[in-house]
Write an enzyme that holds these catalytic residues in place. Structure first.
Site, PDB file in Angstrom:
ATOM      1  N   GLY A 182       0.819  -1.219   0.129  1.00  0.00           N
ATOM      2  CA  GLY A 182      -0.135   0.046  -0.002  1.00  0.00           C
ATOM      3  C   GLY A 182       1.028   1.222   0.020  1.00  0.00           C
ATOM      4  O   GLY A 182       2.176   1.010   0.066  1.00  0.00           O
ATOM      5  N   SER A 183       0.177   2.399  -0.068  1.00  0.00           N
ATOM      6  CA  SER A 183       1.141   3.640  -0.196  1.00  0.00           C
ATOM      7  C   SER A 183       1.324   3.884   1.174  1.00  0.00           C
ATOM      8  O   SER A 183       0.695   3.411   2.087  1.00  0.00           O
ATOM      9  CB  SER A 183       0.291   4.564  -0.978  1.00  0.00           C
ATOM     10  OG  SER A 183       0.020   4.428  -2.025  1.00  0.00           O
ATOM     11  N   ASP A 238       1.178   5.493   4.677  1.00  0.00           N
ATOM     12  CA  ASP A 238      -0.009   6.110   5.481  1.00  0.00           C
ATOM     13  C   ASP A 238      -1.296   5.479   5.128  1.00  0.00           C
ATOM     14  O   ASP A 238      -2.239   5.748   5.502  1.00  0.00           O
ATOM     15  CB  ASP A 238       0.029   7.633   5.386  1.00  0.00           C
ATOM     16  CG  ASP A 238       0.791   8.440   6.344  1.00  0.00           C
ATOM     17  OD1 ASP A 238       1.566   7.498   7.212  1.00  0.00           O
ATOM     18  OD2 ASP A 238       1.135   9.444   6.312  1.00  0.00           O
ATOM     19  N   SER A 293       1.154  -0.791   8.236  1.00  0.00           N
ATOM     20  CA  SER A 293       1.717  -1.119   9.418  1.00  0.00           C
ATOM     21  C   SER A 293       0.580  -1.230  10.650  1.00  0.00           C
ATOM     22  O   SER A 293       0.691  -2.451  11.353  1.00  0.00           O
ATOM     23  CB  SER A 293       2.921  -0.168   9.929  1.00  0.00           C
ATOM     24  OG  SER A 293       3.498   0.138   8.966  1.00  0.00           O
ATOM     25  N   GLY A 339      42.410  11.961 -27.440  1.00  0.00           N
ATOM     26  CA  GLY A 339      43.807  12.610 -27.283  1.00  0.00           C
ATOM     27  C   GLY A 339      44.591  12.024 -26.205  1.00  0.00           C
ATOM     28  O   GLY A 339      45.565  12.899 -26.048  1.00  0.00           O
ATOM     29  N   GLY A 349      46.916   9.600 -26.450  1.00  0.00           N
ATOM     30  CA  GLY A 349      48.078   8.992 -27.338  1.00  0.00           C
ATOM     31  C   GLY A 349      47.808   7.690 -27.420  1.00  0.00           C
ATOM     32  O   GLY A 349      48.756   7.183 -27.710  1.00  0.00           O
ATOM     33  N   SER A 394      36.765   2.911 -25.013  1.00  0.00           N
ATOM     34  CA  SER A 394      36.365   2.057 -24.231  1.00  0.00           C
ATOM     35  C   SER A 394      36.217   2.573 -22.795  1.00  0.00           C
ATOM     36  O   SER A 394      37.024   2.141 -21.952  1.00  0.00           O
ATOM     37  CB  SER A 394      37.083   0.791 -24.232  1.00  0.00           C
ATOM     38  OG  SER A 394      38.503   0.764 -24.409  1.00  0.00           O
TER      39      SER A 394
END
Ligand code: GDP
Lengths: 634, 327
Positions: A36-37, A39, A43, A475, A477, A546
């Site tokens: 349930g949501s 509140d 519980s 870049g 190398g 990669s």
């Protein structure tokens, strides 16, 4: 001991306990979840059930009274919700994070309740609870009616194969116990459930706080003639129609105490088996007969679904963990490609083409999602196109495995149709899935066997084939160093080939862009090509940014021991951006290029590369020499 | 001394020469509920043996450990259990527990490892001098971490059950621990069906709880049905006790400091859980046989953890301890 002196108390107790044991043993078990949501009163309802079924001990009640005063929301009166919100983080925030299991029983039945969190962000925890449940109690606040969450929870339940829902319309006290309100919510819900294929819905109006229709019928709602929640839970029939499948048992562990005994230990998941019955081990297809069904309590004349046994066969066979033993008359299918539903449970998105571990039965294989057919919105159940799956999303996908497996559809057999995916880097459980059907049977695909093998090809070239995998920022190398390495190797008489990111993108991979999904596929293809070349006996130099660890590792798994060398060309981002040989960083910073590694797309540094080249202040020649030294060292 | 918990006059004698009444338990051969629990636990134990390189079972000598040991024998039959036992000895256990432990290990053929936190011993740590919290932390929690680190166990099987306590109710069957052996309750791995994720990195480990779905009552009924031996401390007997803050503490050896004028009294007591004797409260009871214990349990109005003094500090104490590595 002297029978005369026999303690009457014990004798009485023995009889009482034997009777009790018998009753205890013959009670059926119902596993259900509550969802349930926040509140809605979940519980409170559960706490109330435990209280009403007298399962609270005095000290627990005392602790509850103390905590109700300290944290309670009921002005010091018993706050049942505190009973079940177990983690202190949850108590502080008044929400439920993780699924909690509770146990209670009545004279008729035993119950294990998985109390599930309602928040969307904890959907994976709800799935954990739902996976072992036969029934779901879906709570709705009578004042609010159906919410988005109600649909989501119901959908997750249906995805995991729950066929029975108890719709608990709670807080009826706050709507004046109005029948019309209840009726409206009930009919709304029936519509939703029907759409999702849930056949059995029972709706009950209740007030968890006041205990109306929880364990006893409500005085206040005379218009309701049905059972209380507890009565329904005690009597509802959830047994699955006895499985139509024949005998199936995944082999968990091979028991070999000595030369004379070899038993295949496992839990029977469908059908039954007796000594003398013929069985087949899958996927290998070897056949034999059952010699004995061994347990510590003696051999069994028959083992059926649920039994944990060790099966000894008449012949010595090569069967190992993960294989499935099945009745020869009606064996399961074997396949390596499937259509499946996948619930994604990780922060990092699911990317098609990325390899994951897949655990199914006792089997661990590598699996990739080859295609996401569509994503299902968990809140609206609408189908949407998708290139990836984010946390808590559900997708209908095609799966490809590196090995064929014996399987059943999830609908027919949870144990051979349910699976989890595990991330190969983090080891996190990232998905739960259910197999729908095989896309292609594996029976008729075979590896082409060749007479000239890789060793022969390497021998004629007089070299140990290898893949040098250069990774690093644009870049950094990579290509320059790889080039220098290849020049020297060539001069030394080695057979080489260079696969360069830019070049491959002009041909083989020209259909791919730079999204995360495409990058994964880009690397997969290059890795496969490199593998074929290593197979051909070459030393292959791959120079690719990669950026993702998992793809580099996937590439690694394609090669034999020691064949794959990851070379991390480590140049700081600022330096690369300054060099900017192709003017790309400038464009990326100006927003003209999207998903540029280092700018708006991550680069994951290698954790244990075979060679870590810090390039700053070192000459290309020197760096190339270090690569060659590592390559030729072994 | 330890006793066979099935009293001879009941239906199922342990020794061949005693009693000859037909065992009524036969009627329960089809027993479904306990059998289901048993099969589930066996499945879990086999997964551990198959998936981990260096697993261990934490053997605490109590009833849950006794059940676990019994299940281990079943899971791997006819092979001997391939998983060793580890007992973390705080040096304050009931003397009977130690004797029982050594004997059971020998009888079952299991390898037994005993770990004592020697630094703690050197510092003279004990419950009377340092208090329950410090003692438990150093001699139990820290000691356990030492042992797990030292042996590099990648899986540790424990007998905890979800019905014991609120934070346990949320724990997975395979409960992941990071390299610092901490539990992260807010970020547990999802655990679906009976598919347990056993994959970990070096240094990380998994705590495994095969009895997760058992209740205290299931444990006792199973002990009864299977005739599993447990220490006689579970059965009521006249024992020397003193009363401290409403709790009955047994004077198990001379290290127990008595208040001026305090004299241990003989009372008929038993224990619902076994641990360090100064930290384990006894309850007054007439139940001197297993059936009577079970019968008392069925009408019990206090939960078993009440006897564990360590939990009383704060209600979140168990969760805190678990995060820190307490079992
Ligand atoms: N009036 C009324 N209040 C309720 C009822 N059930 C729960 N509540 C209140 O609703 C709030 C949330 O309840 P809780 O059980 O914590 O909800 P959860 O978040 O679903 O577990 C609390 O203040 C409860 O006391 C009910 O039937 N009637």
């Amino acid at each position: 001991m002297d029978m005369e002196a026999m303690d009457q108390g014990t004798a009485g107790a023995v009889t009482a306990i034997d009777d009790y044991l018998q009753r205890h043993e013959s009670k059926s078990l119902l596993r259900f979840i509550t969802c349930g949501s926040v509140d809605d009163g979940k519980s409170t309802l559960l706490g109330r059930l435990l209280y009403d079924t007298k399962l609270l001990f005095d000290d627990q009640l005392a602790a509850l009274e103390g905590e109700s005063l300290r944290h309670g929301t009921q002005n010091g009166e018993l706050d049942f919700a505190l009973l079940v919100d177990g983690l202190s983080a949850e108590r502080e925030q008044g929400i439920t994070i993780d699924v909690a299991y509770r146990f209670f029983s009545t004279d008729r039945r035993k119950f294990i309740v998985a109390d599930c969190p309602g928040h969307e962000q904890y959907t994976r925890n709800m799935a954990t609870g739902a996976s072992t449940a036969d029934l779901a109690v879906v709570l709705v606040d009578a004042r609010k009616g159906l919410l988005t969450q109600t649909r989501r929870h119901t959908y997750i339940c249906s995805l995991l194969g729950i066929r029975h829902v108890l719709l608990a319309v709670n807080k009826m006290d706050l709507v004046g116990y109005a029948q019309s309100t209840f009726k409206r919510i009930e009919s709304d819900y029936r519509l939703v459930a029907a759409q999702m294929g849930i056949e059995q819905v029972t709706a009950i109006p209740l007030s968890a706080l006041r205990g109306e229709n929880v364990s006893s019928r409500s005085q206040a709602m005379g218009w309701y003639g049905g059972p209380s929640l507890l009565e329904h839970l005690e009597t509802v029939q959830v047994e699955r129609a006895t499985s139509k499948l024949g005998f199936r048992m995944p082999v968990q562990w091979v028991c070999r105490p000595n030369q004379n005994f070899r038993g295949y230990a496992g839990q029977v998941v469908a059908g039954s088996i007796a000594p003398g019955d013929e069985v087949v081990a899958l996927p290998s297809g070897v056949r034999s007969r059952v010699a004995r069904i061994v347990t510590a309590d003696g051999d069994l004349p028959r083992a059926s679904a649920g039994d944990a046994v060790a099966i000894q066969l008449e012949d010595e066979r090569d069967i190992s963990r993960g294989d499935v033993l099945a009745a020869t008359a009606s064996p399961p299918q074997v396949a390596d490609q499937f259509a499946a539903h996948v619930l994604w449970m990780d922060q990092a998105a699911l990317l098609p083409g990325r390899p994951y571990w897949m655990k199914i039965g006792a089997r661990l294989v590598t699996a990739q999602v080859t295609e996401i057919k569509h994503r299902v919105d968990v809140n609206t159940q609408e189908k949407r196109p998708a290139k990836r799956l984010e946390l808590n999303e559900v997708g209908y996908c095609n799966l490809g495995l590196d090995h064929a497996i014996a399987f059943e559809s999830y609908e027919d057999c949870r144990e051979l149709g349910g699976f989890i995916l595990i991330d190969r880097q983090t080891n996190a459980t990232v998905a739960a899935g259910t197999l729908a059907f095989a896309l292609r049977r594996a029976d008729n695909i075979h590896w082409q066997h060749t007479d000239v093998d890789r060793a022969a090809r390497a021998r004629i070239k007089g070299q140990a084939p290898a893949c040098l995998w250069f990774t690093g920022l644009s870049g950094s190398g990579k290509s320059t160093i790889a080039n220098a390495v290849e020049r020297r190797l060539h001069a030394m008489g080695y057979h080489t080939y260079m696969l360069d990111g830019d070049n491959v993108r002009h041909g083989l991979n020209r259909d791919l862009g730079f999204t995360e999904e495409d990058r994964v596929e880009n690397i997969r293809r290059v890795a496969e090509v490199a593998r074929l070349m290593v197979d051909a006996g070459l030393i292959v130099l791959v120079s690719f940014i990669s950026p993702f660890r998992s793809e580099r590792n996937m590439a690694r798994t394609l090669f034999g021991e020691g064949e794959f060398r990851e070379v991390f060309v480590d140049t700081p981002l600022e330096v690369c951006a300054q060099r900017d040989p192709k003017g790309l960083y400038a464009k990326a910073r100006a927003g003209q290029i999207k998903n540029f590694t280092g700018i708006d797309s991550p680069y994951e540094r290698p954790e244990r590369p075979e060679l870590h080249l810090q390039t700053q202040g070192v000459s290309v020649d020197e760096l190339a020499q270090r690569v060659i030294d590592t390559l030729l060292a072994n | 001394m330890a006793v066979a918990v099935m009293p001879e006059e009941s239906n199922a004698p342990r020794t061949p020469e005693s009693g000859s009444k037909p065992p009524r338990v036969e009627a329960l051969a089809q027993a479904s509920h306990l059998k289901r629990l048993e099969a589930e636990s066996i499945h879990i134990l086999r997964e551990v043996a198959a998936e981990f390189a260096n697993p261990v079972m934490l053997y605490s000598v109590g009833k849950d450990s006794s059940v676990l040991l019994h299940l281990m024998q079943k899971a791997f039959y006819p092979a001997p259990p391939p998983i060793p036992l580890l007992h973390v000895d705080t040096t304050w256990k009931f003397r009977e527990m130690i004797a029982f432990r050594d004997r059971r290990a020998k009888e079952t053929g299991c390898r037994l490892l005993v770990h004592i936190n020697q630094e703690g011993v050197a510092q003279g740590v004990g419950p009377f001098t340092h208090g329950a919290t410090v003692h438990t932390d150093i001699m139990k929690t820290q000691a356990l971490k030492q042992a797990l680190n030292q042996h590099k166990f990648d899986a540790a099987i424990g007998g905890a059950r979800r019905d014991e306590e609120k934070s346990r109710a949320k724990e997975r069957v395979f409960s992941f621990r990071n390299a610092q052996q901490r539990w992260d309750p807010k970020n547990q791995r999802p655990e679906l069906w009976n598919l347990y994720n056993a994959r970990i990195h070096k240094g990380e480990s998994v705590r495994v709880f095969p009895l997760s779905n058992w209740t205290e009552l299931d444990i006792w009924l199973y002990i009864y049905r299977e005739k599993i031996e447990v220490p006689s401390l579970y059965l009521a007997k006249e024992r020397p006790v003193v009363e401290r803050e409403g709790q009955l503490i047994m004077v198990d050896d001379e290290r127990m400091p008595l208040e001026p004028g305090e004299v241990p009294q003989m009372r008929k007591v038993r224990f619902r859980t076994l641990g360090c004797y100064p930290l384990t409260a006894a309850i007054e009871s007439e139940a001197d046989t297993l059936p009577k214990v079970i019968q008392e349990m069925l009408v019990a109005r206090t939960s078993e953890r009440q006897g564990r003094i360590i939990d009383h500090d704060t209600s979140a104490s168990m969760e805190k301890k678990k995060q820190e590595g307490y079992f």
